[in-house]
Design a protein around this motif. Structure first.
Motif, PDB file in Angstrom:
ATOM      1  N   ASP A   1     -42.563  34.378 -42.035  1.00 44.99           N
ATOM      2  CA  ASP A   1     -42.409  35.249 -43.201  1.00 44.99           C
ATOM      3  C   ASP A   1     -41.059  35.970 -43.188  1.00 44.99           C
ATOM      4  O   ASP A   1     -40.982  37.181 -43.341  1.00 44.99           O
ATOM      5  N   ASP A   2     -39.993  35.218 -42.936  1.00 46.26           N
ATOM      6  CA  ASP A   2     -38.609  35.717 -42.907  1.00 46.26           C
ATOM      7  C   ASP A   2     -38.339  36.751 -41.821  1.00 46.26           C
ATOM      8  O   ASP A   2     -37.395  37.538 -41.934  1.00 46.26           O
ATOM      9  N   GLU A   3     -39.131  36.764 -40.756  1.00 55.51           N
ATOM     10  CA  GLU A   3     -38.931  37.679 -39.632  1.00 55.51           C
ATOM     11  C   GLU A   3     -38.834  36.860 -38.341  1.00 55.51           C
ATOM     12  O   GLU A   3     -39.687  36.016 -38.085  1.00 55.51           O
ATOM     13  N   ILE A   4     -37.805  37.118 -37.537  1.00 50.36           N
ATOM     14  CA  ILE A   4     -37.619  36.394 -36.270  1.00 50.36           C
ATOM     15  C   ILE A   4     -38.561  36.976 -35.234  1.00 50.36           C
ATOM     16  O   ILE A   4     -38.595  38.194 -35.026  1.00 50.36           O
ATOM     17  N   LYS A   5     -39.303  36.087 -34.552  1.00 55.19           N
ATOM     18  CA  LYS A   5     -40.267  36.499 -33.541  1.00 55.19           C
ATOM     19  C   LYS A   5     -40.133  35.607 -32.308  1.00 55.19           C
ATOM     20  O   LYS A   5     -39.487  34.561 -32.359  1.00 55.19           O
ATOM     21  N   TYR A   6     -40.759  36.051 -31.209  1.00 54.81           N
ATOM     22  CA  TYR A   6     -40.694  35.327 -29.949  1.00 54.81           C
ATOM     23  C   TYR A   6     -42.098  35.090 -29.407  1.00 54.81           C
ATOM     24  O   TYR A   6     -42.977  35.943 -29.544  1.00 54.81           O
ATOM     25  N   TYR A   7     -42.288  33.923 -28.760  1.00 57.21           N
ATOM     26  CA  TYR A   7     -43.574  33.589 -28.157  1.00 57.21           C
ATOM     27  C   TYR A   7     -43.310  32.888 -26.829  1.00 57.21           C
ATOM     28  O   TYR A   7     -42.419  32.033 -26.732  1.00 57.21           O
ATOM     29  N   LYS A   8     -44.070  33.246 -25.806  1.00 54.17           N
ATOM     30  CA  LYS A   8     -43.880  32.649 -24.481  1.00 54.17           C
ATOM     31  C   LYS A   8     -44.757  31.410 -24.327  1.00 54.17           C
ATOM     32  O   LYS A   8     -45.981  31.480 -24.463  1.00 54.17           O
ATOM     33  N   LEU A   9     -44.119  30.266 -24.062  1.00 55.74           N
ATOM     34  CA  LEU A   9     -44.821  29.022 -23.749  1.00 55.74           C
ATOM     35  C   LEU A   9     -44.985  28.964 -22.236  1.00 55.74           C
ATOM     36  O   LEU A   9     -44.011  29.161 -21.501  1.00 55.74           O
ATOM     37  N   THR A  10     -46.179  28.679 -21.756  1.00 56.95           N
ATOM     38  CA  THR A  10     -46.438  28.654 -20.316  1.00 56.95           C
ATOM     39  C   THR A  10     -46.989  27.291 -19.900  1.00 56.95           C
ATOM     40  O   THR A  10     -47.447  26.512 -20.726  1.00 56.95           O
TER      41      THR A  10
ATOM     42  N   GLY B   1     -41.500  42.820 -28.933  1.00 54.68           N
ATOM     43  CA  GLY B   1     -41.124  41.659 -29.725  1.00 54.68           C
ATOM     44  C   GLY B   1     -41.778  40.363 -29.297  1.00 54.68           C
ATOM     45  O   GLY B   1     -41.680  39.373 -29.999  1.00 54.68           O
ATOM     46  N   LEU B   2     -42.426  40.313 -28.160  1.00 55.20           N
ATOM     47  CA  LEU B   2     -43.092  39.100 -27.695  1.00 55.20           C
ATOM     48  C   LEU B   2     -44.481  39.032 -28.318  1.00 55.20           C
ATOM     49  O   LEU B   2     -45.291  39.932 -28.150  1.00 55.20           O
ATOM     50  N   GLN B   3     -44.738  37.974 -29.071  1.00 60.27           N
ATOM     51  CA  GLN B   3     -45.988  37.836 -29.803  1.00 60.27           C
ATOM     52  C   GLN B   3     -47.127  37.394 -28.885  1.00 60.27           C
ATOM     53  O   GLN B   3     -46.937  36.565 -28.000  1.00 60.27           O
ATOM     54  N   GLU B   4     -48.289  37.933 -29.110  1.00 58.76           N
ATOM     55  CA  GLU B   4     -49.488  37.539 -28.363  1.00 58.76           C
ATOM     56  C   GLU B   4     -50.105  36.280 -28.969  1.00 58.76           C
ATOM     57  O   GLU B   4     -50.609  35.433 -28.259  1.00 58.76           O
ATOM     58  N   ARG B   5     -50.069  36.191 -30.300  1.00 56.35           N
ATOM     59  CA  ARG B   5     -50.672  35.060 -31.006  1.00 56.35           C
ATOM     60  C   ARG B   5     -49.656  33.947 -31.172  1.00 56.35           C
ATOM     61  O   ARG B   5     -48.508  34.173 -31.532  1.00 56.35           O
ATOM     62  N   SER B   6     -50.110  32.739 -30.954  1.00 52.74           N
ATOM     63  CA  SER B   6     -49.258  31.570 -31.071  1.00 52.74           C
ATOM     64  C   SER B   6     -48.932  31.279 -32.534  1.00 52.74           C
ATOM     65  O   SER B   6     -49.807  31.365 -33.392  1.00 52.74           O
ATOM     66  N   PRO B   7     -47.679  30.907 -32.838  1.00 55.93           N
ATOM     67  CA  PRO B   7     -47.320  30.590 -34.220  1.00 55.93           C
ATOM     68  C   PRO B   7     -47.857  29.239 -34.681  1.00 55.93           C
ATOM     69  O   PRO B   7     -47.842  28.931 -35.865  1.00 55.93           O
TER      70      PRO B   7
ATOM     71  N   PRO C   1     -44.995  19.254 -28.419  1.00 63.92           N
ATOM     72  CA  PRO C   1     -45.881  18.615 -29.391  1.00 63.92           C
ATOM     73  C   PRO C   1     -46.728  19.671 -30.102  1.00 63.92           C
ATOM     74  O   PRO C   1     -47.359  20.506 -29.467  1.00 63.92           O
ATOM     75  N   VAL C   2     -46.727  19.626 -31.415  1.00 60.47           N
ATOM     76  CA  VAL C   2     -47.450  20.605 -32.220  1.00 60.47           C
ATOM     77  C   VAL C   2     -48.686  19.936 -32.816  1.00 60.47           C
ATOM     78  O   VAL C   2     -48.587  18.913 -33.490  1.00 60.47           O
ATOM     79  N   ALA C   3     -49.863  20.517 -32.554  1.00 56.83           N
ATOM     80  CA  ALA C   3     -51.108  19.994 -33.112  1.00 56.83           C
ATOM     81  C   ALA C   3     -51.251  20.408 -34.570  1.00 56.83           C
ATOM     82  O   ALA C   3     -51.615  19.599 -35.423  1.00 56.83           O
ATOM     83  N   SER C   4     -50.975  21.666 -34.872  1.00 57.20           N
ATOM     84  CA  SER C   4     -51.007  22.133 -36.264  1.00 57.20           C
ATOM     85  C   SER C   4     -50.103  23.346 -36.425  1.00 57.20           C
ATOM     86  O   SER C   4     -49.956  24.157 -35.515  1.00 57.20           O
ATOM     87  N   ILE C   5     -49.478  23.430 -37.610  1.00 55.03           N
ATOM     88  CA  ILE C   5     -48.566  24.519 -37.917  1.00 55.03           C
ATOM     89  C   ILE C   5     -48.582  24.737 -39.432  1.00 55.03           C
ATOM     90  O   ILE C   5     -48.782  23.787 -40.193  1.00 55.03           O
ATOM     91  N   GLN C   6     -48.389  25.955 -39.844  1.00 57.07           N
ATOM     92  CA  GLN C   6     -48.278  26.269 -41.267  1.00 57.07           C
ATOM     93  C   GLN C   6     -46.794  26.199 -41.634  1.00 57.07           C
ATOM     94  O   GLN C   6     -46.064  27.190 -41.528  1.00 57.07           O
ATOM     95  N   ASP C   7     -46.347  25.036 -42.055  1.00 57.53           N
ATOM     96  CA  ASP C   7     -44.925  24.810 -42.341  1.00 57.53           C
ATOM     97  C   ASP C   7     -44.362  25.760 -43.381  1.00 57.53           C
ATOM     98  O   ASP C   7     -43.185  26.125 -43.324  1.00 57.53           O
ATOM     99  N   GLU C   8     -45.172  26.178 -44.317  1.00 56.48           N
ATOM    100  CA  GLU C   8     -44.663  27.049 -45.377  1.00 56.48           C
ATOM    101  C   GLU C   8     -44.433  28.476 -44.893  1.00 56.48           C
ATOM    102  O   GLU C   8     -43.667  29.214 -45.488  1.00 56.48           O
ATOM    103  N   ARG C   9     -45.056  28.875 -43.781  1.00 54.13           N
ATOM    104  CA  ARG C   9     -44.904  30.243 -43.265  1.00 54.13           C
ATOM    105  C   ARG C   9     -44.115  30.317 -41.963  1.00 54.13           C
ATOM    106  O   ARG C   9     -43.502  31.334 -41.667  1.00 54.13           O
ATOM    107  N   VAL C  10     -44.153  29.260 -41.152  1.00 60.09           N
ATOM    108  CA  VAL C  10     -43.578  29.305 -39.806  1.00 60.09           C
ATOM    109  C   VAL C  10     -42.519  28.219 -39.646  1.00 60.09           C
ATOM    110  O   VAL C  10     -42.722  27.069 -40.028  1.00 60.09           O
TER     111      VAL C  10
END
Length: 147
Positions: free
Chosen positions: A132-141, A25-31, A51-60
């Motif tokens: 896309d309506d799915e809960i995911k996890y990402y590790k911030l380091t 469940g831990l994502q490799e790619r950053s959202p 701080p977010v540089a860019s994000i796809q608000d409609e998907r994430v």
């Protein structure tokens, strides 16, 4: 000879599945693309800033974060829409103590510990997001403390 071969193949398969299960469940790619994530202490506890540089608000959608043994919702900063903030109450701060319980009404209790679904170090956090309506996890380091 054949028994030892079967034993080695079985052991290899067991190790392979065990190592895959620890990061399930831990994502490799950053959202999103993040700038330097940092935290600071305030009168209520810890404030984690992402701080977010860019994000796809409609998907994430960035929803919550696990940090220092606690979980908190992420809120978008009203003045700076590319800034997400999580507040962790640690119970430090001014509290009203009185024999009349009505006078203690405004006191906020410390936040209860909540274990992260993944093992993390002190300079890491687990970001909970919906894509896309799915809960995911990402590790911030590499999270640093700022004054």
């Amino acid at each position: 000879m054949i028994k030892s071969l079967f034993f080695m193949v079985g052991l290899f398969t067991l190790v392979l599945f065990a190592s895959c299960g620890s990061n399930k469940g831990l994502q490799e790619r950053s959202p999103a693309q993040f700038n330097q994530v940092y935290y600071s202490y305030n009168s209520d506890g810890i404030e984690l800033t992402i701080p977010v540089a860019s994000i796809q608000d409609e998907r994430v959608s960035l929803d919550a974060v696990y940090f220092h043994g606690m979980k908190s919702d992420l809120n978008k900063n009203a003045e700076k829409p590319n800034l997400y903030v999580a507040n962790f109450r640690m119970g430090s701060g001014d509290m009203v103590m009185d024999k009349d319980p009505a006078k203690e009404y405004g006191n906020k209790p410390p936040q209860m510990p909540e274990k992260s679904p993944f093992d993390i170090d002190e300079d890491e956090a687990i970001l909970v997001f919906t894509q896309d309506d799915e809960i995911k996890y990402y590790k911030l380091t590499g999270i640093v403390e700022k004054d």
